[in-house]
Write a protein that holds these residues in place. Structure first.
Motif, PDB file in Angstrom:
ATOM      1  N   MET A   1       0.853  -1.204   0.000  1.00 18.26           N
ATOM      2  CA  MET A   1       0.000   0.000   0.000  1.00 18.26           C
ATOM      3  C   MET A   1       0.882   1.245   0.000  1.00 18.26           C
ATOM      4  SD  MET A   1      -3.040   0.987   2.612  1.00 18.26           S
ATOM      5  CE  MET A   1      -1.928   0.777   3.998  1.00 18.26           C
ATOM      6  N   SER A   2       0.657   2.118  -0.963  1.00 19.38           N
ATOM      7  CA  SER A   2       1.511   3.284  -1.136  1.00 19.38           C
ATOM      8  C   SER A   2       0.956   4.518  -0.437  1.00 19.38           C
ATOM      9  CB  SER A   2       1.671   3.587  -2.631  1.00 19.38           C
ATOM     10  OG  SER A   2       0.418   3.965  -3.183  1.00 19.38           O
ATOM     11  N   LEU A   3       1.852   5.470  -0.203  1.00 15.17           N
ATOM     12  CA  LEU A   3       1.455   6.754   0.378  1.00 15.17           C
ATOM     13  C   LEU A   3       0.513   7.488  -0.577  1.00 15.17           C
ATOM     14  CD1 LEU A   3       1.787   8.865   2.628  1.00 15.17           C
ATOM     15  CD2 LEU A   3       3.783   9.741   1.379  1.00 15.17           C
ATOM     16  N   GLU A   4       0.737   7.299  -1.881  1.00 16.64           N
ATOM     17  CA  GLU A   4      -0.113   7.931  -2.893  1.00 16.64           C
ATOM     18  C   GLU A   4      -1.561   7.465  -2.761  1.00 16.64           C
ATOM     19  OE1 GLU A   4       0.996   6.985  -6.856  1.00 16.64           O
ATOM     20  OE2 GLU A   4      -0.403   8.415  -7.767  1.00 16.64           O
ATOM     21  N   ILE A 125     -18.446   2.974 -10.562  1.00 16.64           N
ATOM     22  CA  ILE A 125     -17.586   3.320 -11.688  1.00 16.64           C
ATOM     23  C   ILE A 125     -16.295   3.962 -11.193  1.00 16.64           C
ATOM     24  CG2 ILE A 125     -17.410   4.783 -13.738  1.00 16.64           C
ATOM     25  CD1 ILE A 125     -20.422   4.321 -14.129  1.00 16.64           C
ATOM     26  N   PHE A 126     -16.409   4.774 -10.131  1.00 19.92           N
ATOM     27  CA  PHE A 126     -15.227   5.415  -9.561  1.00 19.92           C
ATOM     28  C   PHE A 126     -14.235   4.366  -9.055  1.00 19.92           C
ATOM     29  CE2 PHE A 126     -13.092   6.704  -5.629  1.00 19.92           C
ATOM     30  CZ  PHE A 126     -12.277   7.714  -6.122  1.00 19.92           C
ATOM     31  N   PHE A 127     -14.725   3.386  -8.295  1.00 19.27           N
ATOM     32  CA  PHE A 127     -13.833   2.375  -7.760  1.00 19.27           C
ATOM     33  C   PHE A 127     -13.314   1.445  -8.849  1.00 19.27           C
ATOM     34  CE2 PHE A 127     -16.075   3.402  -3.731  1.00 19.27           C
ATOM     35  CZ  PHE A 127     -14.953   3.828  -3.050  1.00 19.27           C
ATOM     36  N   PHE A 128     -14.123   1.268  -9.890  1.00 16.60           N
ATOM     37  CA  PHE A 128     -13.705   0.455 -11.025  1.00 16.60           C
ATOM     38  C   PHE A 128     -12.465   1.074 -11.677  1.00 16.60           C
ATOM     39  CE2 PHE A 128     -14.269  -0.849 -15.573  1.00 16.60           C
ATOM     40  CZ  PHE A 128     -14.084  -2.205 -15.383  1.00 16.60           C
ATOM     41  N   PHE A 134      -3.732   1.180  -8.349  1.00 10.11           N
ATOM     42  CA  PHE A 134      -2.782   0.924  -7.270  1.00 10.11           C
ATOM     43  C   PHE A 134      -2.432  -0.553  -7.138  1.00 10.11           C
ATOM     44  CE2 PHE A 134      -5.147   4.771  -6.347  1.00 10.11           C
ATOM     45  CZ  PHE A 134      -4.118   5.669  -6.118  1.00 10.11           C
ATOM     46  N   VAL A 135      -2.751  -1.319  -8.172  1.00  6.36           N
ATOM     47  CA  VAL A 135      -2.389  -2.741  -8.214  1.00  6.36           C
ATOM     48  C   VAL A 135      -1.486  -2.960  -9.423  1.00  6.36           C
ATOM     49  CG1 VAL A 135      -3.227  -5.113  -8.373  1.00  6.36           C
ATOM     50  CG2 VAL A 135      -4.576  -3.399  -7.140  1.00  6.36           C
ATOM     51  N   LYS A 136      -0.265  -3.396  -9.178  1.00  3.07           N
ATOM     52  CA  LYS A 136       0.698  -3.580 -10.252  1.00  3.07           C
ATOM     53  C   LYS A 136       0.285  -4.737 -11.157  1.00  3.07           C
ATOM     54  CE  LYS A 136       4.579  -1.832  -7.522  1.00  3.07           C
ATOM     55  NZ  LYS A 136       5.913  -2.146  -6.913  1.00  3.07           N
ATOM     56  N   GLY A 137       0.685  -4.628 -12.426  1.00  2.00           N
ATOM     57  CA  GLY A 137       0.331  -5.659 -13.397  1.00  2.00           C
ATOM     58  C   GLY A 137       0.925  -7.017 -13.078  1.00  2.00           C
ATOM     59  N   ASP A 138       2.103  -7.019 -12.432  1.00  2.00           N
ATOM     60  CA  ASP A 138       2.762  -8.291 -12.110  1.00  2.00           C
ATOM     61  C   ASP A 138       2.473  -8.743 -10.682  1.00  2.00           C
ATOM     62  OD1 ASP A 138       4.111  -6.260 -10.863  1.00  2.00           O
ATOM     63  OD2 ASP A 138       6.122  -6.953 -11.410  1.00  2.00           O
ATOM     64  N   ALA A 144      -6.454 -10.179  -3.723  1.00  2.00           N
ATOM     65  CA  ALA A 144      -6.200  -9.969  -2.296  1.00  2.00           C
ATOM     66  C   ALA A 144      -5.724  -8.540  -2.037  1.00  2.00           C
ATOM     67  CB  ALA A 144      -5.159 -10.968  -1.800  1.00  2.00           C
ATOM     68  N   HIS A 145      -4.899  -8.030  -2.943  1.00  2.00           N
ATOM     69  CA  HIS A 145      -4.392  -6.665  -2.798  1.00  2.00           C
ATOM     70  C   HIS A 145      -5.534  -5.652  -2.913  1.00  2.00           C
ATOM     71  CE1 HIS A 145      -1.205  -3.455  -4.047  1.00  2.00           C
ATOM     72  NE2 HIS A 145      -1.703  -3.249  -2.851  1.00  2.00           N
ATOM     73  N   MET A 146      -6.430  -5.861  -3.877  1.00  2.00           N
ATOM     74  CA  MET A 146      -7.565  -4.952  -4.047  1.00  2.00           C
ATOM     75  C   MET A 146      -8.497  -4.996  -2.838  1.00  2.00           C
ATOM     76  SD  MET A 146      -8.580  -5.217  -8.091  1.00  2.00           S
ATOM     77  CE  MET A 146      -9.776  -3.906  -8.003  1.00  2.00           C
ATOM     78  N   LEU A 147      -8.664  -6.186  -2.270  1.00  2.00           N
ATOM     79  CA  LEU A 147      -9.501  -6.321  -1.076  1.00  2.00           C
ATOM     80  C   LEU A 147      -8.875  -5.580   0.102  1.00  2.00           C
ATOM     81  CD1 LEU A 147     -10.624 -10.068  -1.258  1.00  2.00           C
ATOM     82  CD2 LEU A 147     -12.081  -8.049  -1.463  1.00  2.00           C
ATOM     83  N   MET A 148      -7.554  -5.666   0.230  1.00  3.08           N
ATOM     84  CA  MET A 148      -6.864  -4.972   1.300  1.00  3.08           C
ATOM     85  C   MET A 148      -7.007  -3.461   1.146  1.00  3.08           C
ATOM     86  SD  MET A 148      -2.804  -4.793   2.244  1.00  3.08           S
ATOM     87  CE  MET A 148      -2.565  -3.610   0.912  1.00  3.08           C
ATOM     88  N   LEU A 149      -6.823  -2.969  -0.086  1.00  2.00           N
ATOM     89  CA  LEU A 149      -6.978  -1.539  -0.345  1.00  2.00           C
ATOM     90  C   LEU A 149      -8.414  -1.091  -0.062  1.00  2.00           C
ATOM     91  CD1 LEU A 149      -4.975  -1.129  -3.700  1.00  2.00           C
ATOM     92  CD2 LEU A 149      -4.243  -0.528  -1.387  1.00  2.00           C
ATOM     93  N   SER A 150      -9.362  -1.939  -0.396  1.00  4.21           N
ATOM     94  CA  SER A 150     -10.771  -1.621  -0.147  1.00  4.21           C
ATOM     95  C   SER A 150     -11.050  -1.492   1.344  1.00  4.21           C
ATOM     96  CB  SER A 150     -11.671  -2.719  -0.740  1.00  4.21           C
ATOM     97  OG  SER A 150     -11.496  -2.819  -2.129  1.00  4.21           O
ATOM     98  N   ILE A 151     -10.505  -2.406   2.130  1.00  2.00           N
ATOM     99  CA  ILE A 151     -10.709  -2.372   3.580  1.00  2.00           C
ATOM    100  C   ILE A 151     -10.079  -1.114   4.180  1.00  2.00           C
ATOM    101  CG2 ILE A 151     -10.092  -3.512   5.757  1.00  2.00           C
ATOM    102  CD1 ILE A 151     -10.344  -6.188   4.226  1.00  2.00           C
ATOM    103  N   VAL A 152      -8.883  -0.769   3.712  1.00  2.00           N
ATOM    104  CA  VAL A 152      -8.219   0.456   4.190  1.00  2.00           C
ATOM    105  C   VAL A 152      -9.049   1.678   3.836  1.00  2.00           C
ATOM    106  CG1 VAL A 152      -6.192   1.946   3.897  1.00  2.00           C
ATOM    107  CG2 VAL A 152      -5.896  -0.523   4.130  1.00  2.00           C
ATOM    108  N   PHE A 153      -9.585   1.715   2.614  1.00  2.00           N
ATOM    109  CA  PHE A 153     -10.421   2.834   2.182  1.00  2.00           C
ATOM    110  C   PHE A 153     -11.650   2.959   3.077  1.00  2.00           C
ATOM    111  CE2 PHE A 153     -13.617   5.046  -0.243  1.00  2.00           C
ATOM    112  CZ  PHE A 153     -12.910   6.039  -0.905  1.00  2.00           C
TER     113      PHE A 153
END
Length: 205
Positions: A1-4, A125-128, A134-138, A144-153
């Motif tokens: 999770m980035s500062l950005e 649409i905004f979250f889409f 904020f999820v890298k292609g590789d 799991a990363h998107m779920l973590m970012l969602s919980i933080v949000f």
């Protein structure tokens, strides 16, 4: 999770919208506990949009004019209902002298908070568009990363909204002791709900 991600999320959350407005109204009309319940309800209302973004269902709203328009006009109708409720001092936003909030009223505040955020197709649409940035292609586990970012949000949303609500509750006594100020408060919130409804009505996919 980035500062950005954290900075961008805070900017989005702090910006006035339906959830902020509802939490402020709850704090002013019913006190601190009601504002926390309202913040909780608004935060829960984000869950379907987060799920849509994570599962890719938001693409349906983006591509289907019928689905988007249906949800949009339901949202407009609900915001106009909230405006009418504020003017008539009915529902979860009625002003009370004490700060007590019973099970029934707590449920009403929570449900209204949930509906306010669910009935906004622009959120999906905004979250889409927002989360994938904020999820890298590789990424080894992108879901799991998107779920973590969602919980933080959602946690940030709850904390910020509670802050708004507690501030509103703090100045509440200065408002409810002045009938004229109370009248203008109801009119202001009603006008704000109408304005947000009109903004949503003219929103495009």
């Amino acid at each position: 999770m980035s500062l950005e991600f954290l900075i961008t999320s805070l900017i989005v959350i702090v910006s006035p919208g339906t959830g902020v407005l509802y939490t402020l109204a709850a704090g002013l009309s019913r006190g601190a506990r009601a504002s926390v319940v309202a913040a909780f309800g608004c935060t829960l209302g984000i869950v379907p949009h987060m799920a849509a973004a994570v599962l890719g269902l938001a693409a349906l709203l983006h591509t289907s004019a019928l689905a988007f328009q249906t949800l949009k006009w339901l949202g407009v109708a609900y915001l106009l209902y909230m405006a009418w409720s504020a003017l008539r001092e009915k529902g979860a936003l009625r002003v009370e002298a004490g700060e007590g909030i019973g099970k029934r009223s707590a449920l009403a505040v929570t449900i209204e908070g949930i509906l306010i955020n669910i009935l906004n197709p622009k959120l999906s649409i905004f979250f889409f568009a927002f989360l994938p940035q904020f999820v890298k292609g590789d990424e080894a586990h992108p879901l799991a990363h998107m779920l973590m970012l969602s919980i933080v949000f959602m946690l940030l949303t709850f904390v910020v909204f509670v802050g708004y609500g507690l501030f509103a509750a703090k100045v509440r006594e200065h408002v409810i002791s002045r009938p004229r100020v109370l009248t203008w408060m109801r009119r202001t919130f009603a006008a704000a709900f109408v304005a947000l409804g009109l903004k949503l009505a003219f929103a495009e996919q």
